[in-house]
Write an enzyme that holds these catalytic residues in place. Sequence first.
Site, PDB file in Angstrom:
ATOM      1  N   PRO A   1      -1.204  -7.401  18.496  1.00  0.00           N
ATOM      2  CG  PRO A   1      -3.212  -6.467  17.764  1.00  0.00           C
ATOM      3  CD  PRO A   1      -1.782  -6.618  17.410  1.00  0.00           C
TER       4      PRO A   1
ATOM      5  CG  ASP B   1      -0.207  -0.133   2.556  1.00  0.00           C
ATOM      6  OD1 ASP B   1      -0.765  -0.744   3.498  1.00  0.00           O
ATOM      7  OD2 ASP B   1       0.947   0.354   2.657  1.00  0.00           O
TER       8      ASP B   1
ATOM      9  CG  HIS C   1       5.013  -9.665  -0.384  1.00  0.00           C
ATOM     10  ND1 HIS C   1       4.271  -9.977   0.727  1.00  0.00           N
ATOM     11  CD2 HIS C   1       6.043 -10.560  -0.404  1.00  0.00           C
ATOM     12  CE1 HIS C   1       4.823 -11.016   1.350  1.00  0.00           C
ATOM     13  NE2 HIS C   1       5.898 -11.379   0.686  1.00  0.00           N
TER      14      HIS C   1
ATOM     15  CB  CYS D   1       3.031  -5.675 -20.516  1.00  0.00           C
ATOM     16  SG  CYS D   1       2.620  -6.832 -21.819  1.00  0.00           S
TER      17      CYS D   1
ATOM     18  CB  CYS E   1       0.853  -4.166 -23.205  1.00  0.00           C
ATOM     19  SG  CYS E   1       2.507  -3.575 -23.575  1.00  0.00           S
TER      20      CYS E   1
ATOM     21  CB  SER F   1      -0.030 -13.828  10.500  1.00  0.00           C
ATOM     22  OG  SER F   1       0.234 -13.914   9.113  1.00  0.00           O
TER      23      SER F   1
ATOM     24  N   GLY G   1       3.008  -6.343  13.085  1.00  0.00           N
ATOM     25  CA  GLY G   1       1.784  -6.447  12.293  1.00  0.00           C
ATOM     26  C   GLY G   1       1.805  -7.523  11.238  1.00  0.00           C
TER      27      GLY G   1
HETATM   28  C1  BV8 Z   1       7.333 -18.054  -3.138  1.00  0.00           C
HETATM   29  C2  BV8 Z   1       1.030  -9.421  -2.428  1.00  0.00           C
HETATM   30  C3  BV8 Z   1       7.912 -19.776  -4.510  1.00  0.00           C
HETATM   31  C4  BV8 Z   1      -0.209  -9.617  -3.216  1.00  0.00           C
HETATM   32  C5  BV8 Z   1       1.306 -11.357  -0.975  1.00  0.00           C
HETATM   33  C6  BV8 Z   1       1.189 -23.286  -1.985  1.00  0.00           C
HETATM   34  C7  BV8 Z   1       1.038 -22.686  -3.231  1.00  0.00           C
HETATM   35  C8  BV8 Z   1       1.831 -21.588  -3.624  1.00  0.00           C
HETATM   36  C9  BV8 Z   1       2.811 -21.103  -2.755  1.00  0.00           C
HETATM   37  C10 BV8 Z   1       2.940 -21.710  -1.512  1.00  0.00           C
HETATM   38  C11 BV8 Z   1       2.144 -22.780  -1.120  1.00  0.00           C
HETATM   39  N1  BV8 Z   1       2.528 -23.124   0.144  1.00  0.00           N
HETATM   40  C12 BV8 Z   1       3.525 -22.319   0.565  1.00  0.00           C
HETATM   41  C13 BV8 Z   1       3.798 -21.469  -0.429  1.00  0.00           C
HETATM   42  C14 BV8 Z   1       4.794 -20.419  -0.395  1.00  0.00           C
HETATM   43  C15 BV8 Z   1       4.002 -19.119  -0.154  1.00  0.00           C
HETATM   44  C16 BV8 Z   1       3.612 -19.083   1.311  1.00  0.00           C
HETATM   45  O1  BV8 Z   1       4.438 -18.800   2.158  1.00  0.00           O
HETATM   46  N2  BV8 Z   1       2.330 -19.392   1.589  1.00  0.00           N
HETATM   47  C17 BV8 Z   1       1.872 -19.362   2.954  1.00  0.00           C
HETATM   48  C18 BV8 Z   1       0.374 -19.033   2.947  1.00  0.00           C
HETATM   49  C19 BV8 Z   1       2.157 -20.722   3.584  1.00  0.00           C
HETATM   50  N3  BV8 Z   1       4.867 -18.037  -0.490  1.00  0.00           N
HETATM   51  C20 BV8 Z   1       4.868 -17.593  -1.749  1.00  0.00           C
HETATM   52  O2  BV8 Z   1       4.156 -18.033  -2.643  1.00  0.00           O
HETATM   53  C21 BV8 Z   1       5.885 -16.504  -2.039  1.00  0.00           C
HETATM   54  N4  BV8 Z   1       6.658 -16.912  -3.167  1.00  0.00           N
HETATM   55  O3  BV8 Z   1       7.459 -18.741  -2.181  1.00  0.00           O
HETATM   56  O4  BV8 Z   1       7.814 -18.379  -4.349  1.00  0.00           O
HETATM   57  C22 BV8 Z   1       8.936 -19.991  -5.524  1.00  0.00           C
HETATM   58  C23 BV8 Z   1      10.141 -20.565  -5.137  1.00  0.00           C
HETATM   59  C24 BV8 Z   1      11.061 -20.817  -6.095  1.00  0.00           C
HETATM   60  C25 BV8 Z   1      10.791 -20.487  -7.433  1.00  0.00           C
HETATM   61  C26 BV8 Z   1       9.564 -19.898  -7.790  1.00  0.00           C
HETATM   62  C27 BV8 Z   1       8.633 -19.646  -6.834  1.00  0.00           C
HETATM   63  C28 BV8 Z   1       5.178 -15.203  -2.404  1.00  0.00           C
HETATM   64  C29 BV8 Z   1       4.457 -14.672  -1.177  1.00  0.00           C
HETATM   65  C30 BV8 Z   1       3.939 -13.276  -1.488  1.00  0.00           C
HETATM   66  C31 BV8 Z   1       2.468 -13.368  -1.752  1.00  0.00           C
HETATM   67  N5  BV8 Z   1       1.942 -11.989  -1.903  1.00  0.00           N
HETATM   68  N6  BV8 Z   1       0.866 -10.105  -1.155  1.00  0.00           N
HETATM   69  C32 BV8 Z   1      -1.323  -8.793  -2.652  1.00  0.00           C
HETATM   70  O5  BV8 Z   1      -1.139  -8.121  -1.599  1.00  0.00           O
HETATM   71  O6  BV8 Z   1      -2.379  -8.810  -3.283  1.00  0.00           O
HETATM   72  S1  BV8 Z   1       1.084 -12.119   0.502  1.00  0.00           S
HETATM   73  C33 BV8 Z   1       0.083 -11.220   1.556  1.00  0.00           C
HETATM   74  O7  BV8 Z   1       0.273 -11.871   2.823  1.00  0.00           O
HETATM   75  C34 BV8 Z   1       0.447  -9.767   1.824  1.00  0.00           C
HETATM   76  O8  BV8 Z   1       1.686  -9.356   1.266  1.00  0.00           O
HETATM   77  C35 BV8 Z   1       0.587  -9.779   3.338  1.00  0.00           C
HETATM   78  O9  BV8 Z   1       1.372  -8.782   3.805  1.00  0.00           O
HETATM   79  C36 BV8 Z   1       1.221 -11.097   3.488  1.00  0.00           C
HETATM   80  C37 BV8 Z   1       1.454 -11.649   4.863  1.00  0.00           C
HETATM   81  O10 BV8 Z   1       0.346 -11.428   5.574  1.00  0.00           O
HETATM   82  P1  BV8 Z   1       0.530 -10.421   6.806  1.00  0.00           P
HETATM   83  O11 BV8 Z   1       1.143  -9.158   6.295  1.00  0.00           O
HETATM   84  O12 BV8 Z   1       1.235 -11.131   7.900  1.00  0.00           O
HETATM   85  O13 BV8 Z   1      -0.939 -10.108   7.137  1.00  0.00           O
HETATM   86  P2  BV8 Z   1      -1.887 -11.058   7.972  1.00  0.00           P
HETATM   87  O14 BV8 Z   1      -3.289 -10.617   7.758  1.00  0.00           O
HETATM   88  O15 BV8 Z   1      -1.511 -12.476   7.722  1.00  0.00           O
HETATM   89  O16 BV8 Z   1      -1.488 -10.738   9.486  1.00  0.00           O
HETATM   90  C38 BV8 Z   1      -1.802  -9.463  10.005  1.00  0.00           C
HETATM   91  C39 BV8 Z   1      -1.251  -9.493  11.405  1.00  0.00           C
HETATM   92  O17 BV8 Z   1      -1.416  -8.196  11.927  1.00  0.00           O
HETATM   93  C40 BV8 Z   1      -2.000 -10.459  12.304  1.00  0.00           C
HETATM   94  O18 BV8 Z   1      -1.062 -11.216  13.033  1.00  0.00           O
HETATM   95  C41 BV8 Z   1      -2.790  -9.537  13.230  1.00  0.00           C
HETATM   96  O19 BV8 Z   1      -2.835 -10.058  14.548  1.00  0.00           O
HETATM   97  C42 BV8 Z   1      -1.929  -8.309  13.230  1.00  0.00           C
HETATM   98  N7  BV8 Z   1      -2.632  -7.057  13.481  1.00  0.00           N
HETATM   99  C43 BV8 Z   1      -3.935  -6.763  13.247  1.00  0.00           C
HETATM  100  N8  BV8 Z   1      -4.173  -5.473  13.643  1.00  0.00           N
HETATM  101  C44 BV8 Z   1      -2.992  -4.984  14.094  1.00  0.00           C
HETATM  102  C45 BV8 Z   1      -2.016  -5.977  14.007  1.00  0.00           C
HETATM  103  N9  BV8 Z   1      -0.738  -5.795  14.383  1.00  0.00           N
HETATM  104  C46 BV8 Z   1      -0.421  -4.586  14.869  1.00  0.00           C
HETATM  105  N10 BV8 Z   1      -1.302  -3.568  15.009  1.00  0.00           N
HETATM  106  C47 BV8 Z   1      -2.586  -3.731  14.628  1.00  0.00           C
HETATM  107  N11 BV8 Z   1      -3.468  -2.723  14.746  1.00  0.00           N
HETATM  108 ZN    ZN Z   2       3.511  -5.621 -23.589  1.00  0.00          ZN
END
Ligand code: BV8
Ligand code: ZN
Length: 243
Positions: free
Chosen positions: A212, A101, A116, A124, A145, A187, A185
Amino acid sequence: MINEVAKILRKARKVAILTGAGVSAESGIATFRDPDGLWAKFNPMELASMKGFMSNPQLVWEWYQYRRKIIANAQPNAGHYAIAEMEKMFDYFSLATQNVDRLHHRAGSTNVIELHGNIIENYCIKCGEYYRKEINVEDKSLPKCESCGGQIRPAVVWFGEMLPQEALTKAYDASQIAEVYFSIGTSAEVYPAADLPRHAKRNGAVLIEINPNQTALSGYVDFKIAEPSAVALPKLMKLLKEE
Ligand code: BV8
Ligand code: ZN
């Protein structure tokens, strides 16, 4: 707890931070995994993946347009501003974010490592060229594109996609250098970003979580401040300045 953290910070010279969706929660941007989080309404693998996009570009494009509209109307919160202030208080400071963001940028943080990608830019799929035209968030049509007519996509990193190599390397270097590492912030479930706080601790950093709720990391940290970041971070800043 927060007083102990302030004491440690006063003595620290090298500090690094990893942030996640939680730091933008108080700006009104839904997180991913909280019950009312973004993913709760949609299936993340369906929308934030190339497969999802290619099978339903219109739905995924509209989801990003919907999020862009929320972000455009959102403001950085006190947590973002406190992090921007922290940057100037240490000899070495690094901020890596999983967020797309750009609220850290708008709060004044510089050298933000975007693990990310970002939701503002687009490129494109076919020729990789960045899409230069202004995107109107109300426009539901799928842009093409201008050079090759290929499908335009958001410049975010989707599930199953590699993170930008330079960003990841810089974030790992920071987790190696830091004496104090904050996980704020997030997980700590999405890899490889979620490995950074663990890597920092393995390299001897004091690991502090501001969240939290319990996370996959909570049992592993040295200090846990179980408060919202927009509350905890300004408190921490105030304590640091009272020195
Ligand atoms: C990679 C951009 C591989 C897009 C995001 C099965 C299929 C495919 C992949 C996988 C799979 N299993 C595992 C994987 C790997 C995967 C992964 O880790 N999956 C997880 C679910 C297990 N990872 C990937 O795919 C990554 N790439 O591994 O490549 C590869 C390897 C070799 C060669 C080729 C490829 C890519 C990961 C990036 C994905 N893109 N976002 C978009 O935004 O639209 S991920 C998305 O989740 C966001 O970026 C977000 O930031 C991120 C993590 O989530 P959090 O930021 O932690 O947010 P969340 O809601 O989870 O938690 C919020 C926290 O805040 C909570 O704890 C809450 O308590 C707390 N909170 C709430 N309020 C407050 C607070 N804290 C403080 N103050 C508050 N007020
Ligand atoms: Zn193009």
